[in-house]
Design an enzyme around this catalytic site. Structure first.
Site, mmCIF file in Angstrom:
data_model
loop_
_atom_site.group_PDB
_atom_site.id
_atom_site.type_symbol
_atom_site.label_atom_id
_atom_site.label_comp_id
_atom_site.label_asym_id
_atom_site.label_seq_id
_atom_site.Cartn_x
_atom_site.Cartn_y
_atom_site.Cartn_z
ATOM 1 C CG ASP A 67 32.521 -17.452 6.494
ATOM 2 O OD1 ASP A 67 31.432 -16.934 5.783
ATOM 3 O OD2 ASP A 67 32.368 -17.786 7.665
ATOM 4 C CG ASP A 68 37.578 -17.866 6.479
ATOM 5 O OD1 ASP A 68 36.846 -17.273 7.487
ATOM 6 O OD2 ASP A 68 37.906 -18.989 6.876
ATOM 7 C CG HIS A 117 34.430 -13.961 9.212
ATOM 8 N ND1 HIS A 117 33.503 -14.266 9.566
ATOM 9 C CD2 HIS A 117 35.486 -15.061 8.951
ATOM 10 C CE1 HIS A 117 33.822 -15.715 10.086
ATOM 11 N NE2 HIS A 117 34.836 -15.961 9.539
ATOM 12 C CG HIS A 121 39.242 -16.090 11.247
ATOM 13 N ND1 HIS A 121 39.171 -17.259 12.153
ATOM 14 C CD2 HIS A 121 38.421 -16.119 10.317
ATOM 15 C CE1 HIS A 121 38.186 -17.948 11.714
ATOM 16 N NE2 HIS A 121 37.590 -17.500 10.453
ATOM 17 C CE1 TYR A 158 38.297 -20.702 14.270
ATOM 18 C CE2 TYR A 158 38.144 -18.599 15.498
ATOM 19 C CZ TYR A 158 38.847 -19.546 14.667
ATOM 20 O OH TYR A 158 40.338 -19.259 14.385
ATOM 21 C CG HIS A 207 35.516 -21.442 4.610
ATOM 22 N ND1 HIS A 207 34.538 -22.615 4.762
ATOM 23 C CD2 HIS A 207 35.273 -20.859 5.775
ATOM 24 C CE1 HIS A 207 34.033 -22.482 6.124
ATOM 25 N NE2 HIS A 207 34.669 -21.602 6.465
HETATM 26 NI NI NI Z 1 35.981 -17.956 9.329
#
Ligand code: NI
Length: 257
Positions: A67-68, A117, A121, A158, A207
């Protein structure tokens, strides 16, 4: 005999010309070429990015997810994944997709799955459905612009999402069953250790913005491979994920396989 010789001369001249032409087009050290089915991607249709992969009802599969990103460490992760013939799923932040388009293109070209995603965020439990849809559709458009195909799955930041958002989605939702807490520990050894909890059908949360996570990957991949795991995308693991449904795990091979 003369004509045959001329043919041979012509052929070697052509071969030489091809070699010389190749010199003018330096290839990236990491370029792996498009996956065999990539030809259907550029027409804008939502065709699958990768082939069906191994049959996860028969063999042990795990979906590693990141993620991210994209971020400055993502390319080295892509190289490690290639070395281990591992496919993964990347849940991208829209505003960083436009910052690092080449990385996103490379993720898709190497056969990984691309997920949404949100643009910035956002916690989908805290904003309106309209605001959430803007976050998602802007990111969809950015990914499509860069790779030629829309994302095939989404993950809420989250891991929180309200029911009204769920109902508005046109993508399947990928949650996870194994949290490595890589974002918290920032410790490669602890990240490797966390993956010991992987069982067939696990979806693993990581991540790719943390160097410690990339550092953990060679050992994690080696360990899981030694336990018989195949590394697949979320869609390959689940089989045929449905929009507006959330998945914490995928298909699980029978014990002993
Ligand atoms: Ni995230």
């Amino acid at each position: 005999m003369v004509s045959r010789l001329r043919v041979l001369q012509f052929l070697s001249a052509s071969a030489l010309a091809l070699v010389l032409a190749g010199c003018g087009a330096p290839l990236s050290a990491t370029w792996q070429g498009f996956p065999p089915d990539a030809t259907g991607q550029a027409d804008g249709k939502d065709t699958p990015r990768a082939d069906a992969g191994p049959d996860c009802a028969q063999v042990k599969c795990v979906a590693l997810t990141f993620d991210d990103g994209p971020g400055p460490h993502t390319e080295s992760l892509l190289d490690v994944l290639d070395e281990h013939e591992a496919k993964a799923t990347f849940f991208l932040i829209g505003k960083d997709v436009v910052k690092f388009p080449d990385i996103v293109r490379d993720e898709a070209a190497r056969g990984h799955e691309i997920g949404n995603h949100t643009w910035s965020h956002q916690d989908l439990a805290k904003i309106s459905v309209a605001a959430g849809q803007r976050e998602l559709s802007k990111t969809d458009a950015a990914i499509k612009e860069v790779t030629g195909a829309a994302p095939t799955v989404m993950r809420p930041p989250y891991g929180t999402i309200r029911e009204d958002h769920m109902k508005s989605l046109d993508l399947p939702v990928a949650m996870w069953s194994v949290d490595t807490f890589d974002w918290k520990t920032r410790d490669a050894k602890k990240t490797v250790k966390a993956a010991e909890k992987v069982v067939p059908g696990s979806i693993v949360l990581m991540h790719d913005i943390h160097p410690s996570t990339i550092e953990a990957m060679p050992k994690m991949l080696t360990d899981l491979k030694a336990r018989g795991f195949h590394f697949v995308t979320v869609s390959q693991l689940v089989g045929d994920p449905k929009p507006g449904t959330d998945y914490k795990t995928g298909r699980q091979a029978a014990a002993g396989n």
